[in-house]
Design a protein around this motif. Structure first.
Motif, PDB file in Angstrom:
ATOM      1  N   THR A 325       0.823  -1.225   0.000  1.00 11.24           N
ATOM      2  CA  THR A 325       0.000   0.000   0.000  1.00 11.24           C
ATOM      3  C   THR A 325       0.848   1.262   0.000  1.00 11.24           C
ATOM      4  OG1 THR A 325      -0.149  -0.072   2.425  1.00 11.24           O
ATOM      5  CG2 THR A 325      -1.908  -1.149   1.184  1.00 11.24           C
ATOM      6  N   ARG A 326       2.132   1.132  -0.258  1.00  9.27           N
ATOM      7  CA  ARG A 326       2.996   2.317  -0.261  1.00  9.27           C
ATOM      8  C   ARG A 326       2.614   3.307  -1.353  1.00  9.27           C
ATOM      9  NH1 ARG A 326       7.471  -0.272   0.094  1.00  9.27           N
ATOM     10  NH2 ARG A 326       7.544  -0.215   2.359  1.00  9.27           N
ATOM     11  N   TRP A 327       1.980   2.829  -2.411  1.00 11.90           N
ATOM     12  CA  TRP A 327       1.568   3.719  -3.496  1.00 11.90           C
ATOM     13  C   TRP A 327       0.518   4.733  -3.039  1.00 11.90           C
ATOM     14  CZ3 TRP A 327      -3.536   4.094  -4.913  1.00 11.90           C
ATOM     15  CH2 TRP A 327      -4.385   3.078  -4.468  1.00 11.90           C
ATOM     16  N   MET A 328      -0.149   4.456  -1.918  1.00 16.58           N
ATOM     17  CA  MET A 328      -1.227   5.338  -1.456  1.00 16.58           C
ATOM     18  C   MET A 328      -0.723   6.624  -0.808  1.00 16.58           C
ATOM     19  SD  MET A 328      -3.681   2.457   0.284  1.00 16.58           S
ATOM     20  CE  MET A 328      -4.249   1.034  -0.646  1.00 16.58           C
ATOM     21  N   VAL A 329       0.562   6.663  -0.440  1.00 18.77           N
ATOM     22  CA  VAL A 329       1.086   7.845   0.214  1.00 18.77           C
ATOM     23  C   VAL A 329       0.996   9.051  -0.723  1.00 18.77           C
ATOM     24  CG1 VAL A 329       3.098   8.840   1.370  1.00 18.77           C
ATOM     25  CG2 VAL A 329       2.624   6.395   1.573  1.00 18.77           C
ATOM     26  N   PHE A 330       0.433  10.146  -0.224  1.00 23.07           N
ATOM     27  CA  PHE A 330       0.241  11.411  -0.939  1.00 23.07           C
ATOM     28  C   PHE A 330      -0.911  11.368  -1.939  1.00 23.07           C
ATOM     29  CE2 PHE A 330       4.867  11.501   0.063  1.00 23.07           C
ATOM     30  CZ  PHE A 330       4.819  12.499   1.020  1.00 23.07           C
ATOM     31  N   GLU A 331      -1.673  10.266  -1.987  1.00 25.72           N
ATOM     32  CA  GLU A 331      -2.872  10.240  -2.820  1.00 25.72           C
ATOM     33  C   GLU A 331      -3.974  11.080  -2.161  1.00 25.72           C
ATOM     34  OE1 GLU A 331      -3.644   8.617  -5.867  1.00 25.72           O
ATOM     35  OE2 GLU A 331      -1.452   8.607  -5.923  1.00 25.72           O
ATOM     36  N   PRO A 332      -4.936  11.589  -2.943  1.00 27.50           N
ATOM     37  CA  PRO A 332      -6.058  12.344  -2.349  1.00 27.50           C
ATOM     38  C   PRO A 332      -6.825  11.477  -1.352  1.00 27.50           C
ATOM     39  CG  PRO A 332      -5.983  12.681  -4.723  1.00 27.50           C
ATOM     40  CD  PRO A 332      -4.991  11.607  -4.419  1.00 27.50           C
ATOM     41  N   ASN A 333      -7.021  11.999  -0.170  1.00 31.02           N
ATOM     42  CA  ASN A 333      -7.659  11.247   0.910  1.00 31.02           C
ATOM     43  C   ASN A 333      -9.176  11.396   0.799  1.00 31.02           C
ATOM     44  OD1 ASN A 333      -8.163   9.823   3.218  1.00 31.02           O
ATOM     45  ND2 ASN A 333      -7.066  11.184   4.604  1.00 31.02           N
ATOM     46  N   ASP A 334      -9.771  10.593  -0.071  1.00 36.40           N
ATOM     47  CA  ASP A 334     -11.203  10.709  -0.319  1.00 36.40           C
ATOM     48  C   ASP A 334     -11.826   9.323  -0.424  1.00 36.40           C
ATOM     49  OD1 ASP A 334     -10.241   9.786  -2.717  1.00 36.40           O
ATOM     50  OD2 ASP A 334     -10.743  11.573  -3.869  1.00 36.40           O
ATOM     51  N   PHE A 335     -13.086   9.286  -0.870  1.00 34.79           N
ATOM     52  CA  PHE A 335     -13.811   8.022  -0.948  1.00 34.79           C
ATOM     53  C   PHE A 335     -13.136   7.025  -1.886  1.00 34.79           C
ATOM     54  CE2 PHE A 335     -16.951  11.176   0.334  1.00 34.79           C
ATOM     55  CZ  PHE A 335     -17.545  10.547   1.417  1.00 34.79           C
ATOM     56  N   SER A 336     -12.527   7.544  -2.961  1.00 35.66           N
ATOM     57  CA  SER A 336     -11.874   6.657  -3.915  1.00 35.66           C
ATOM     58  C   SER A 336     -10.698   5.932  -3.270  1.00 35.66           C
ATOM     59  CB  SER A 336     -11.393   7.455  -5.133  1.00 35.66           C
ATOM     60  OG  SER A 336     -10.700   6.626  -6.040  1.00 35.66           O
ATOM     61  N   LEU A 337      -9.901   6.635  -2.474  1.00 36.92           N
ATOM     62  CA  LEU A 337      -8.783   5.999  -1.789  1.00 36.92           C
ATOM     63  C   LEU A 337      -9.275   4.976  -0.781  1.00 36.92           C
ATOM     64  CD1 LEU A 337      -5.731   5.844  -1.253  1.00 36.92           C
ATOM     65  CD2 LEU A 337      -6.027   7.661   0.449  1.00 36.92           C
ATOM     66  N   TRP A 338     -10.308   5.305  -0.037  1.00 38.85           N
ATOM     67  CA  TRP A 338     -10.831   4.363   0.961  1.00 38.85           C
ATOM     68  C   TRP A 338     -11.328   3.084   0.292  1.00 38.85           C
ATOM     69  CZ3 TRP A 338     -14.334   8.646   3.503  1.00 38.85           C
ATOM     70  CH2 TRP A 338     -13.489   9.642   4.034  1.00 38.85           C
ATOM     71  N   ARG A 339     -11.981   3.241  -0.849  1.00 38.14           N
ATOM     72  CA  ARG A 339     -12.476   2.075  -1.581  1.00 38.14           C
ATOM     73  C   ARG A 339     -11.313   1.216  -2.072  1.00 38.14           C
ATOM     74  NH1 ARG A 339     -15.456   4.644  -4.638  1.00 38.14           N
ATOM     75  NH2 ARG A 339     -14.049   4.885  -6.425  1.00 38.14           N
ATOM     76  N   SER A 340     -10.240   1.864  -2.525  1.00 37.37           N
ATOM     77  CA  SER A 340      -9.061   1.113  -2.980  1.00 37.37           C
ATOM     78  C   SER A 340      -8.423   0.342  -1.837  1.00 37.37           C
ATOM     79  CB  SER A 340      -8.038   2.084  -3.593  1.00 37.37           C
ATOM     80  OG  SER A 340      -8.557   2.730  -4.733  1.00 37.37           O
ATOM     81  N   ILE A 341      -8.385   0.953  -0.664  1.00 38.82           N
ATOM     82  CA  ILE A 341      -7.806   0.279   0.494  1.00 38.82           C
ATOM     83  C   ILE A 341      -8.618  -0.970   0.834  1.00 38.82           C
ATOM     84  CG2 ILE A 341      -7.430   0.486   2.987  1.00 38.82           C
ATOM     85  CD1 ILE A 341      -6.638   3.394   2.514  1.00 38.82           C
ATOM     86  N   ARG A 342      -9.940  -0.831   0.873  1.00 40.48           N
ATOM     87  CA  ARG A 342     -10.787  -1.992   1.184  1.00 40.48           C
ATOM     88  C   ARG A 342     -10.638  -3.081   0.124  1.00 40.48           C
ATOM     89  NH1 ARG A 342     -14.612   2.196   2.178  1.00 40.48           N
ATOM     90  NH2 ARG A 342     -15.683   1.641   0.236  1.00 40.48           N
ATOM     91  N   ARG A 343     -10.553  -2.682  -1.113  1.00 44.86           N
ATOM     92  CA  ARG A 343     -10.461  -3.666  -2.199  1.00 44.86           C
ATOM     93  C   ARG A 343      -9.129  -4.405  -2.173  1.00 44.86           C
ATOM     94  NH1 ARG A 343      -9.943  -0.425  -7.040  1.00 44.86           N
ATOM     95  NH2 ARG A 343      -7.795  -0.344  -6.277  1.00 44.86           N
ATOM     96  N   ASP A 344      -8.020  -3.686  -2.099  1.00 47.03           N
ATOM     97  CA  ASP A 344      -6.705  -4.317  -2.187  1.00 47.03           C
ATOM     98  C   ASP A 344      -6.405  -5.185  -0.967  1.00 47.03           C
ATOM     99  OD1 ASP A 344      -6.515  -2.947  -4.519  1.00 47.03           O
ATOM    100  OD2 ASP A 344      -5.028  -1.488  -3.845  1.00 47.03           O
ATOM    101  N   ILE A 345      -6.670  -4.645   0.222  1.00 50.27           N
ATOM    102  CA  ILE A 345      -6.398  -5.419   1.431  1.00 50.27           C
ATOM    103  C   ILE A 345      -7.365  -6.590   1.534  1.00 50.27           C
ATOM    104  CG2 ILE A 345      -6.316  -5.346   3.948  1.00 50.27           C
ATOM    105  CD1 ILE A 345      -5.405  -2.480   3.776  1.00 50.27           C
ATOM    106  N   GLY A 346      -8.628  -6.378   1.154  1.00 46.63           N
ATOM    107  CA  GLY A 346      -9.594  -7.472   1.170  1.00 46.63           C
ATOM    108  C   GLY A 346      -9.208  -8.599   0.238  1.00 46.63           C
ATOM    109  N   ALA A 347      -8.709  -8.274  -0.952  1.00 43.76           N
ATOM    110  CA  ALA A 347      -8.283  -9.313  -1.898  1.00 43.76           C
ATOM    111  C   ALA A 347      -7.076 -10.080  -1.356  1.00 43.76           C
ATOM    112  CB  ALA A 347      -7.953  -8.679  -3.244  1.00 43.76           C
ATOM    113  N   PHE A 348      -6.162  -9.366  -0.716  1.00 41.04           N
ATOM    114  CA  PHE A 348      -4.986 -10.028  -0.146  1.00 41.04           C
ATOM    115  C   PHE A 348      -5.378 -10.970   0.988  1.00 41.04           C
ATOM    116  CE2 PHE A 348      -1.876  -9.727   3.391  1.00 41.04           C
ATOM    117  CZ  PHE A 348      -0.906 -10.561   2.861  1.00 41.04           C
ATOM    118  N   LEU A 349      -6.223 -10.512   1.905  1.00 41.35           N
ATOM    119  CA  LEU A 349      -6.626 -11.353   3.029  1.00 41.35           C
ATOM    120  C   LEU A 349      -7.483 -12.527   2.575  1.00 41.35           C
ATOM    121  CD1 LEU A 349      -7.380  -8.684   5.777  1.00 41.35           C
ATOM    122  CD2 LEU A 349      -5.367 -10.157   5.545  1.00 41.35           C
ATOM    123  N   THR A 350      -8.185 -12.378   1.472  1.00 41.44           N
ATOM    124  CA  THR A 350      -8.936 -13.512   0.930  1.00 41.44           C
ATOM    125  C   THR A 350      -7.995 -14.623   0.494  1.00 41.44           C
ATOM    126  OG1 THR A 350     -10.757 -12.079   0.187  1.00 41.44           O
ATOM    127  CG2 THR A 350     -10.566 -14.241  -0.848  1.00 41.44           C
TER     128      THR A 350
END
Length: 419
Positions: A325-350
């Motif tokens: 998730t290092r790519w997320m640093v300095f990205e706009p902190n909005d709904f799109s970023l939150w959705r990406s976090i849930r998607r990427d981490i959720g896919a990994f934990l699956t």
């Protein structure tokens, strides 16, 4: 969006938006000690991928003198390890140095891939504290602490050292005599049970382990039967279990390759005393040989980190998420970023759940990832932070397998439990 000024067909590469999180290797060990060639690469962290490479870097001469460090590296590679880092502290060297120059353990802080830490030949309270403190500070590795040799009072391993018993860490680089333990004296690097000194177990720690007793092995340099600390062989078993089953599998009930005998044969009642204190026992079983029979950390009995595989799996997941998730640093902190976090981490934990590391019949039962307006209110966003709450249900090892038997008078009805 690019500008187009003439008619034609233009092809654009559009990123999919997904950033897969890959697993992190947990099988690379680091060993700090005295090499057979005392002056070889002193206070330098060197990668070693084979026994021949270790001999080329650290043996020197036609008849090199064996040391606990050499036997640990050989035991690591012999038991399934493939890559380790070695730091030679030299004659009379210290685990940790002073001043501005990095020495000993400090050299490994810059090596990100190390996840197993050991100092074969250093087994006194000060050495244990140095290993545990480093593992706790970095939170990316687990330390293996060796007990002193010659322990014949098992109750000594249930006590933690007092400040008055601590001494400066020096390595036990002399070879024990065949069939006997090296007496603990002022030159052996720490308090042992023999020789009139008192042994202690390391203090409580979520990032440390301790194995008992020492192993009798065939020395890879001299060919003699000698006693050696167990940390190198145990690190190899960790790596072997990771490769065959995964980091979520407890590295226990595994044979110790190269061990022909044990310095001390632990009985069941003695094991009952050591196991609750976090001392992992290496035992001999008729018909099965010498096997690792414990998978605990030095954490408290009631701690959620008392099992080694739980601690190492958590480190693996934390490091994988941090790297992915290092790519997320300095990205706009909005709904799109939150959705990406849930998607990427959720896919990994699956994927982790599918590997059998998480408990649950469905991914929803095995983990959760929460990143939304509730975890990121205005004051958190104003501080430049994005917060995600992650929960995982880790599979615990079946440490106690209990079968309840009773006499049955017979009959025609049967009951299937769990069917």
């Amino acid at each position: 969006m690019p500008n187009y000024f003439s008619p034609g067909i233009y092809v654009e590469e559009v990123p999919s938006g997904a950033h897969p999180i890959g697993p992190v290797g947990m099988s690379t060990a680091a060993f700090v000690g005295i090499a057979p060639d005392r002056g070889a690469h002193v206070d330098r962290a060197m990668p070693v991928n084979s026994w021949s490479e270790f001999l080329r870097l650290y043996a020197g001469g036609e008849r090199p003198e064996s040391t606990p460090l050499a036997r640990a590296v050989f035991g690591f590679l012999d038991n399934g390890g493939t890559r380790c880092w070695v730091v030679n502290v030299g004659e009379g060297g210290q685990l940790t140095g002073g001043g501005q120059r990095r020495t000993g353990l400090q050299l490994l802080e810059a090596v990100d891939e190390v996840s197993i830490l050991a100092a074969p030949g250093f087994h006194d309270p000060v050495s244990h504290e140095a290993l545990l403190s480093m593992a706790e500070r970095l939170r990316t590795m687990v330390a293996i602490c060796d007990p002193p040799p010659g322990i014949d009072d098992i109750s000594a391993l249930t006590r933690v050292a007092t400040p008055s018993s601590a001494r400066a860490p020096r390595a036990a680089d002399a070879k024990p005599a065949e069939g006997t333990a090296k007496p603990a004296d002022d030159d052996d690097g720490g308090g042992g049970g023999g020789g009139g000194t008192v042994a202690y177990r390391p203090r409580q720690s979520d990032f440390g382990t301790c194995y008992f007793p020492w192993l009798r092995v065939r020395d890879p340099l001299s060919g003699d039967l000698v006693l050696t600390p167990p940390s190198g062989h145990m690190a190899g078993i960790w790596a072997r279990t990771d490769g065959l089953r995964g980091v979520h599998k407890a590295p226990a009930n595994e044979p110790v390759r190269g061990a022909v005998d044990l310095e001390y044969l632990v009985t069941r009642p003695e094991h009952d005393v050591l196991n609750p204190k976090g001392v992992n026992v290496i035992r001999y079983f008729a018909g099965e040989g010498i096997r690792v029979w414990g998978a605990r950390t030095l954490a408290a009995e009631a701690s959620e980190w008392r099992y080694l595989n739980v601690r190492r799996l958590s480190i693996s997941i934390e490091q994988a998420i941090a790297n992915g998730t290092r790519w997320m640093v300095f990205e706009p902190n909005d709904f799109s970023l939150w959705r990406s976090i849930r998607r990427d981490i959720g896919a990994f934990l699956t994927r982790v759940w599918r590997d059998g590391a998480l408990l649950g019949r469905t991914p929803e039962e095995a983990f959760f990832v929460k990143c939304d307006e509730e975890t990121n209110p205005a004051d958190v966003r104003d501080a430049g932070m994005v917060v995600a709450h992650i929960g995982i249900a880790v599979v615990k090892p079946a440490e106690f397998v209990v079968f309840k038997l009773s006499q049955w008078a017979g009959g025609t009805e049967t009951e299937t439990i769990g069917g």
